[in-house]
Design an enzyme around this catalytic site. Structure first.
Site, PDB file in Angstrom:
ATOM      1  N   ASP A 106       0.812  -1.216   0.000  1.00  8.76           N
ATOM      2  CA  ASP A 106       0.000   0.000   0.000  1.00  8.76           C
ATOM      3  C   ASP A 106       0.849   1.271   0.000  1.00  8.76           C
ATOM      4  O   ASP A 106       2.011   1.267   0.411  1.00  8.76           O
ATOM      5  CB  ASP A 106      -0.898   0.039   1.240  1.00  8.76           C
ATOM      6  CG  ASP A 106      -2.065  -0.923   1.158  1.00  8.76           C
ATOM      7  OD1 ASP A 106      -2.077  -1.758   0.231  1.00  8.76           O
ATOM      8  OD2 ASP A 106      -2.943  -0.861   2.034  1.00  8.76           O
ATOM      9  N   HIS A 133      -6.021   3.186  -3.957  1.00  7.91           N
ATOM     10  CA  HIS A 133      -5.930   3.420  -2.506  1.00  7.91           C
ATOM     11  C   HIS A 133      -6.240   4.874  -2.172  1.00  7.91           C
ATOM     12  O   HIS A 133      -5.700   5.414  -1.203  1.00  7.91           O
ATOM     13  CB  HIS A 133      -4.534   3.035  -2.011  1.00  7.91           C
ATOM     14  CG  HIS A 133      -4.445   2.758  -0.546  1.00  7.91           C
ATOM     15  ND1 HIS A 133      -5.421   2.090   0.176  1.00  7.91           N
ATOM     16  CD2 HIS A 133      -3.474   3.053   0.367  1.00  7.91           C
ATOM     17  CE1 HIS A 133      -5.050   1.988   1.436  1.00  7.91           C
ATOM     18  NE2 HIS A 133      -3.882   2.575   1.589  1.00  7.91           N
ATOM     19  N   HIS A 189      -4.979   9.368   0.830  1.00  8.34           N
ATOM     20  CA  HIS A 189      -4.999   8.466   1.986  1.00  8.34           C
ATOM     21  C   HIS A 189      -5.798   9.056   3.157  1.00  8.34           C
ATOM     22  O   HIS A 189      -5.343   9.086   4.305  1.00  8.34           O
ATOM     23  CB  HIS A 189      -3.561   8.161   2.440  1.00  8.34           C
ATOM     24  CG  HIS A 189      -3.438   6.871   3.202  1.00  8.34           C
ATOM     25  ND1 HIS A 189      -3.686   6.778   4.555  1.00  8.34           N
ATOM     26  CD2 HIS A 189      -3.078   5.624   2.817  1.00  8.34           C
ATOM     27  CE1 HIS A 189      -3.483   5.541   4.964  1.00  8.34           C
ATOM     28  NE2 HIS A 189      -3.112   4.815   3.924  1.00  8.34           N
ATOM     29  N   HIS A 207       3.653  -2.439   3.074  1.00  8.04           N
ATOM     30  CA  HIS A 207       3.670  -1.065   2.560  1.00  8.04           C
ATOM     31  C   HIS A 207       4.979  -0.813   1.814  1.00  8.04           C
ATOM     32  O   HIS A 207       6.041  -1.289   2.241  1.00  8.04           O
ATOM     33  CB  HIS A 207       3.524  -0.052   3.703  1.00  8.04           C
ATOM     34  CG  HIS A 207       2.204  -0.106   4.385  1.00  8.04           C
ATOM     35  ND1 HIS A 207       1.877  -1.084   5.322  1.00  8.04           N
ATOM     36  CD2 HIS A 207       1.097   0.681   4.260  1.00  8.04           C
ATOM     37  CE1 HIS A 207       0.635  -0.889   5.748  1.00  8.04           C
ATOM     38  NE2 HIS A 207       0.144   0.169   5.122  1.00  8.04           N
TER      39      HIS A 207
END
Length: 281
Positions: A104, A155, A159, A249
């Site tokens: 991510d 995503h 964020h 990540h």
């Protein structure tokens, strides 16, 4: 000159003027033959002729999907929108002894290339849930991910915590990121993931309208806490199970531990008989 002869001459002149006007009108309404095509100097080829090229105005971002390039172009085929879910997928079923690796927040030129190198070394494919503000600045990495067979998911752009946003803002976050990916790769994402794993009804509805399915995770390596390489490796191996989805990540902080951990736990998973797979759409 006799009156009869003068009348004949006037009639002849009038007919001649009418014919001239008719010919001029026909020239104005009939398109001229196009000039013969020319080739650039230097021999035969297919390149454009010298001189400025005329380009069509770029459509607005909010409408470009709806406007065909030409009137005769066939309509663009798009997948049927998925159903609106009430919860995200947490794992895969029916895949046997296989797992999914996800990353991510990227792409980040400091860490993403090293992760891609490790995946390529072991001939594995992963999912990268990208943030629009990172993707727009690193489209070369988007193209590398796509070329090497990885799946790129959405995503959001910045964020954010989705449940605190208005529906219009959720649509902007998801829609803008999908557009960046589609412009870079020619296809919009088919999967999305809510930041922090915080979903709500609006996000499910908007995600489905954009053609995406929601995917969460089964195993959180907690690499975002930077707990140390060994701790990340241990969580990935302890959570290994058929159909498990592992969260990692590749951006959002110092991800050097995530890079090192992948180099350790990926071959260990393969040695334990696991395959690294991707969800199908």
């Amino acid at each position: 000159m006799s009156p009869g002869r003068r009348a004949v001459l006037r009639l002849t002149a009038a007919l001649g003027a009418t014919t001239a006007v008719g010919v001029l009108a026909a020239d104005l309404l009939t398109p001229a033959d196009p000039p013969a095509p020319t080739r650039p100097r230097g021999g035969p080829g297919t390149g454009p002729a010298a001189g400025p090229q005329v380009r069509a105005a770029r459509p607005r971002a909010s409408a470009y999907r709806l406007q065909p390039m030409t009137a005769y172009a066939p309509p663009v085929h798009r997948r049927t929108a998925p159903p609106v879910r009430q919860r995200p997928f947490l794992s895969l079923s029916g895949v046997g002894r296989a797992m999914v690796l996800t990353f991510d927040d990227g792409p980040d030129p400091r860490y993403t290339p090293a992760i891609l190198d490790t995946l390529r070394r072991y001939d594995c494919r992963a999912m990268f849930f990208v943030c629009g503000e990172m993707a727009v600045e690193n489209q070369d990495l988007l193209r590398r991910m796509d070329a090497e067979g990885h799946v790129i998911g959405n995503h959001t752009w910045t964020h954010p915590l989705i449940p605190k946003l208005r529906p219009s803002r959720i649509r902007d976050e998801l829609g803008s990121t999908s557009e960046v990916v589609e412009r870079a790769l020619g296809a919009a994402p088919l999967w999305y993931r809510a930041p922090y794993g915080a979903w709500n009804r609006h996000s499910f509805e908007i995600g489905a309208a954009l053609g995406m399915e929601p995917l969460a995770w089964t195993v959180d390596t907690l690499d975002w806490k930077e707990p140390g390489t060994e701790a990340i490796v241990r969580r990935a191996l302890d959570g290994a199970a058929p159909g498990a989805v592992v969260l990692n990540h590749d951006a959002g902080g110092d991800r050097s531990q995530s890079v090192a951990a992948l180099r350790a736990y990926l071959p260990a998973l393969l040695d334990a008989g696991y395959r690294i797979t991707l969800p199908r759409r």
